[in-house]
Write a protein that holds these residues in place. Structure first.
Motif, short mmCIF file in Angstrom:
data_model
loop_
_atom_site.label_atom_id
_atom_site.label_comp_id
_atom_site.label_asym_id
_atom_site.label_seq_id
_atom_site.Cartn_x
_atom_site.Cartn_y
_atom_site.Cartn_z
N ASN A 144 0.82 -1.21 0.00
CA ASN A 144 0.00 0.00 0.00
C ASN A 144 0.85 1.25 0.00
N ARG A 199 0.65 -1.70 -7.43
CA ARG A 199 -0.06 -2.97 -7.45
C ARG A 199 -1.15 -2.99 -8.52
N ALA A 200 -1.84 -1.88 -8.70
CA ALA A 200 -2.88 -1.82 -9.73
C ALA A 200 -2.29 -2.02 -11.12
N ARG A 207 -1.40 -5.77 -11.40
CA ARG A 207 -2.59 -6.62 -11.54
C ARG A 207 -3.18 -6.50 -12.95
N GLU A 212 -5.12 -6.73 -2.01
CA GLU A 212 -6.16 -5.74 -2.29
C GLU A 212 -7.41 -6.00 -1.46
N THR A 220 -6.78 -5.14 2.21
CA THR A 220 -6.66 -3.70 2.41
C THR A 220 -8.03 -3.05 2.57
#
Length: 351
Positions: free
Chosen positions: A136, A156-157, A160, A184, A187
């Motif tokens: 994060n 991370r987005a 992914r 995700e 979180t």
């Protein structure tokens, strides 16, 4: 992991080196030749997309690659996490971020060493430095990085989005994709919190980010936030009040809310700062509507000084719960706004 769930390699390989290895592994696949074997080709294409997206983050260099590419890769060499050269020309310098600590200057020093020809690749002109982070990242930290403007972020987005295009069955890649999906999910699990439920660090990070976004929105897009601690243990808010050459900050943590004073006169002695702390502690205890107590802790004169704390009991915490027993996010934010107003009022009375 429960006994019924499928074992995931990355639930056990959670340190930075495991993530570095995954990044190297996927980039290495990008350099393999085209294959008639469907699984090998799926991994090659996924790796190629990864490389393309990494280069696309740069605003300084336009990279054009052919159908097949030549990959040279160094790992944990020259104090660099990952160093990649593509087609004997383009270089990726990848710093894999852990925690939320940002600008330690190391990536800039390493960038210089690469451009000056101090690595095995010799002198290069087309070098793209990039931060890669699958954990994060707080909105405030992201804003700071964007304002910094030189080194792009691959988060991370982004990862992914690439892995979701993969249609093969390699267990390593599938485990990593599932690992990122689980990060995700956890979180955002704060939305299902109850008073009795266990609260993971990832969920706290998700809640802190949600608080930041809402406070920024309520301020008309102007961020009222200060810097976060390295371990993402809370969120800091600048309430927008000044008095006696002091800036006031709220530090929202899991079990308390602290009031910090940042004295903008850096020439003050330790004795003067101690006197300042006693003054504001007395003021907040007196004018804080019974909310604040003396933190009774040592402080560093070079850091914002904590002058008062709200340490709520189990029934009066800043987290609020609805009649259904679940976390009431709106009411919890209202508690924070209430504390902000109390701080403003106490500063006004003490100023």
């Amino acid at each position: 992991m429960t006994s019924q769930s499928m074992p995931n390699l990355f639930s056990y390989a959670s340190d930075g080196l495991a993530e570095n290895a995954m990044v190297c592994w996927l980039i290495a696949w990008a350099g393999t030749p085209k294959s008639s074997v469907s699984e090998s080709e799926a991994l090659r294409l996924c790796g190629r997309m990864f490389v393309n997206k990494l280069f696309a983050k740069s605003k300084e260099i336009e990279v054009e690659l052919g159908d097949e590419i030549h990959v040279e890769l160094e790992h944990q060499l020259y104090d660099i996490d990952i160093l990649v050269r593509i087609d004997h020309r383009y270089v990726l310098l990848i710093e894999v971020m852990q925690g939320t600590y940002l600008f330690d200057g190391r990536i800039n020093e390493n960038w210089d060493s690469v451009c000056n020809g101090e690595t095995v690749f010799g002198s290069v002109e087309d070098c793209v430095p990039i931060y890669l982070k699958t954990g994060n990242l707080s909105p405030t930290s992201r804003e700071s990085m964007e304002a910094y403007g030189v080194i792009p972020m691959f988060d991370r987005a982004d990862f992914r989005g690439i892995l979701d295009t993969y249609d093969g069955c390699n267990p390593i890649l599938l485990d990593f994709r599932q690992h990122l999906a689980q990060l995700e999910k956890e979180t955002h699990s704060f939305m299902q919190w109850t008073k009795e439920a266990g609260k993971s660090q990832l969920a706290w990070e998700g809640l802190y980010a949600h608080i930041e976004e809402n406070l920024k929105e309520s301020a008309g897009g102007r961020s009222p936030l200060g810097a976060l601690s390295d371990c993402y243990s809370g969120v800091e808010i600048v309430p927008g009040v000044m008095s006696r050459n002091c800036q006031f900050i709220l530090r929202i943590m899991q079990d308390r809310i602290g009031v910090l004073v940042n004295n903008l006169n850096h020439k003050r002695s330790t004795k003067q700062l101690n006197r300042e702390k006693l003054y504001w502690t007395s003021n907040f205890v007196k004018n804080g509507q019974g909310l604040f107590v003396d933190p009774e802790q040592e402080h560093d004169k070079n850091e914002p000084i904590c002058v008062a704390e709200w340490i709520p009991n189990e029934d009066e915490g800043w987290l609020a719960y609805g009649q259904d027993g679940r976390l009431d996010i709106a009411a919890s934010l209202d508690n924070i706004y209430r504390v902000i107003e109390i701080v403003k009022s106490a500063v006004k009375r003490g100023g």
